[in-house]
Structure formats: structure tokens, C-alpha cells
Design a protein around this motif. Structure first.
Motif, PDB file in Angstrom:
ATOM      1  N   PHE A   1       0.827  -1.198   0.000  1.00  0.00           N
ATOM      2  CA  PHE A   1       0.000   0.000   0.000  1.00  0.00           C
ATOM      3  C   PHE A   1       0.868   1.257   0.000  1.00  0.00           C
ATOM      4  O   PHE A   1       0.521   2.260  -0.635  1.00  0.00           O
TER       5      PHE A   1
ATOM      6  N   ASN B   1     -12.060  -3.090   7.474  1.00  0.00           N
ATOM      7  CA  ASN B   1     -11.653  -3.042   6.076  1.00  0.00           C
ATOM      8  C   ASN B   1     -12.844  -3.009   5.118  1.00  0.00           C
ATOM      9  O   ASN B   1     -12.774  -2.365   4.067  1.00  0.00           O
ATOM     10  N   ILE B   2     -13.928  -3.669   5.479  1.00  0.00           N
ATOM     11  CA  ILE B   2     -15.142  -3.550   4.671  1.00  0.00           C
ATOM     12  C   ILE B   2     -15.656  -2.113   4.739  1.00  0.00           C
ATOM     13  O   ILE B   2     -16.004  -1.515   3.713  1.00  0.00           O
TER      14      ILE B   2
ATOM     15  N   GLN C   1     -13.904   0.550   5.353  1.00  0.00           N
ATOM     16  CA  GLN C   1     -12.960   1.385   4.616  1.00  0.00           C
ATOM     17  C   GLN C   1     -13.245   1.323   3.115  1.00  0.00           C
ATOM     18  O   GLN C   1     -13.284   2.347   2.437  1.00  0.00           O
ATOM     19  N   THR C   2     -13.472   0.132   2.608  1.00  0.00           N
ATOM     20  CA  THR C   2     -13.745  -0.038   1.178  1.00  0.00           C
ATOM     21  C   THR C   2     -15.022   0.684   0.781  1.00  0.00           C
ATOM     22  O   THR C   2     -15.060   1.396  -0.233  1.00  0.00           O
ATOM     23  N   VAL C   3     -16.068   0.514   1.574  1.00  0.00           N
ATOM     24  CA  VAL C   3     -17.348   1.181   1.290  1.00  0.00           C
ATOM     25  C   VAL C   3     -17.169   2.698   1.329  1.00  0.00           C
ATOM     26  O   VAL C   3     -17.658   3.420   0.446  1.00  0.00           O
TER      27      VAL C   3
ATOM     28  N   ILE D   1     -14.412   4.465   0.825  1.00  0.00           N
ATOM     29  CA  ILE D   1     -13.612   4.930  -0.312  1.00  0.00           C
ATOM     30  C   ILE D   1     -14.458   4.960  -1.581  1.00  0.00           C
ATOM     31  O   ILE D   1     -14.440   5.939  -2.334  1.00  0.00           O
ATOM     32  N   VAL D   2     -15.205   3.888  -1.829  1.00  0.00           N
ATOM     33  CA  VAL D   2     -16.064   3.847  -3.021  1.00  0.00           C
ATOM     34  C   VAL D   2     -17.094   4.978  -2.962  1.00  0.00           C
ATOM     35  O   VAL D   2     -17.325   5.672  -3.967  1.00  0.00           O
TER      36      VAL D   2
ATOM     37  N   VAL E   1      -9.378   9.611   0.114  1.00  0.00           N
ATOM     38  CA  VAL E   1      -8.913   8.236   0.328  1.00  0.00           C
ATOM     39  C   VAL E   1      -7.907   8.201   1.473  1.00  0.00           C
ATOM     40  O   VAL E   1      -7.969   7.320   2.342  1.00  0.00           O
TER      41      VAL E   1
ATOM     42  N   VAL F   1      -8.267   6.040   4.889  1.00  0.00           N
ATOM     43  CA  VAL F   1      -7.217   5.097   5.291  1.00  0.00           C
ATOM     44  C   VAL F   1      -6.691   5.464   6.684  1.00  0.00           C
ATOM     45  O   VAL F   1      -6.494   4.588   7.531  1.00  0.00           O
TER      46      VAL F   1
ATOM     47  N   HIS G   1      -9.133   4.412   9.314  1.00  0.00           N
ATOM     48  CA  HIS G   1      -9.252   2.963   9.486  1.00  0.00           C
ATOM     49  C   HIS G   1      -8.197   2.409  10.443  1.00  0.00           C
ATOM     50  O   HIS G   1      -8.383   1.361  11.038  1.00  0.00           O
TER      51      HIS G   1
END
Length: 167
Positions: free
Chosen positions: A4, A70-71, A73-75, A77-78, A97, A101, A104
Motif C-alpha cells: 500500500f 476493512n469492509i 474502509q472499502t465502502v 472509499i467507493v 482516500v 485510510v 481505518h
């Protein structure tokens, strides 16, 4: 974490695009990929770096928390990309982003007994806010990508080194 960090470095390199030749950009991207490969290879080959060890007391549900964080975080960011894109505020995406991050890392600090994650999260949040304020003040988007990208890469590599050293 090194992978990352390398991704953030590539964002930083994208801030150099208006300033350098294509061959220099290719070399910088190749170095970023090489740094990620070397760091992952060394970690797999040798495990934690030598140094003082400590016993960590992780919470029993650490991996569940890790998955949930992490789920989330992904949601986030999207959603940020979709909202900022819809508002035609594309230049703010790196800052958004980086903010997500950074946030998170905060719940992971406690769950994984890694107090340095508080610093990691705080520094990433600070980078994100500084970048967003600079953009809002009319700052150059390429400079902000350079600042956030290389700044986030440095924070993540320092954290990875610290975690590997402490075990």
C-alpha cells in the motif's frame, strides 16, 4: 503495508507528471514496484526484523474487527469516489482516500495492540486535511498528489518497519 505504501508512492509520482520526462516517470514507477517486491520478499523470507520483542495482547475478536474495519474502509472509499466524482471534485479524491485510510487505523490500534497505529492514523489524517485545505485554497492538484502520495508512503513504510522490528 509496504504494498500500500508503494501504491501511495505511485500517486506521488503522478504529481511529477507535468514536471518530468516519461522515462524518468517510468524509472520512478519501476523503483516503486521494486521497493514493494523487495520489502514483501524480505518480510516473507526473514520474518520480523531483529530487535526488541514484546508480547501483544490482542482482543479475541481482532480478526473480526479487522474484517469489519476493512469492509467499512472499502465502502467509504467507493462512496467518496462516487460522491466527489458526481460533484466533479476529482482532485479531492486522493485526500478523501487518505482520510479514510487514516481513520481505518484508529480502531485497529486497540484491537491489535499496536499503539503506533494511532500515530499512523493521525499522520495520514493530517496529510489528507492539509491536502484538502491546500486544494480548497486554490493549490495545484499535482503538488497535492505529490505531497499526499509521498507523505502517505513514508508514513506507511515507517509503520511497517516499526511493526516488523517490534514483532
Amino acid at each position: 503495508m509496504s504494498v500500500f505504501a508503494s501504491m501511495w508512492e505511485i500517486l506521488g509520482v503522478s504529481g511529477l507528471i507535468p514536471r518530468v520526462s516519461a522515462s524518468a516517470l517510468f524509472c520512478a514507477a519501476a523503483l516503486a514496484i521494486a521497493a514493494a517486491v523487495i520489502s514483501v520478499t524480505l518480510t516473507i523470507r526473514f520474518g520480523a526484523l531483529p530487535g526488541p520483542r514484546r508480547t501483544r495482547r490482542v482482543t479475541p475478536n481482532s480478526f473480526r474487527v479487522f474484517g469489519q474495519v476493512n469492509i467499512g474502509q472499502t465502502v467509504a472509499i467507493v462512496a467518496a469516489v462516487m460522491i466527489l466524482g458526481r460533484l466533479d471534485l476529482w482532485v479531492y479524491i486522493p485526500a478523501a482516500v487518505c482520510l479514510v485510510v487514516g481513520l481505518h487505523f484508529l480502531p485497529l490500534a486497540r484491537s491489535f495492540a499496536q499503539p503506533q497505529y494511532w500515530w499512523t492514523g493521525g499522520l495520514l489524517i493530517t496529510l489528507a486535511l492539509a491536502g484538502a485545505v491546500t486544494l480548497a485554497d486554490g493549490g495545484d492538484a499535482a503538488n497535492v498528489r505529490l505531497f499526499i502520495g509521498f507523505g502517505a508512503a513514508l508514513v506507511l513504510w515507517a509503520t511497517a518497519l516499526h511493526v516488523a522490528r517490534r514483532g
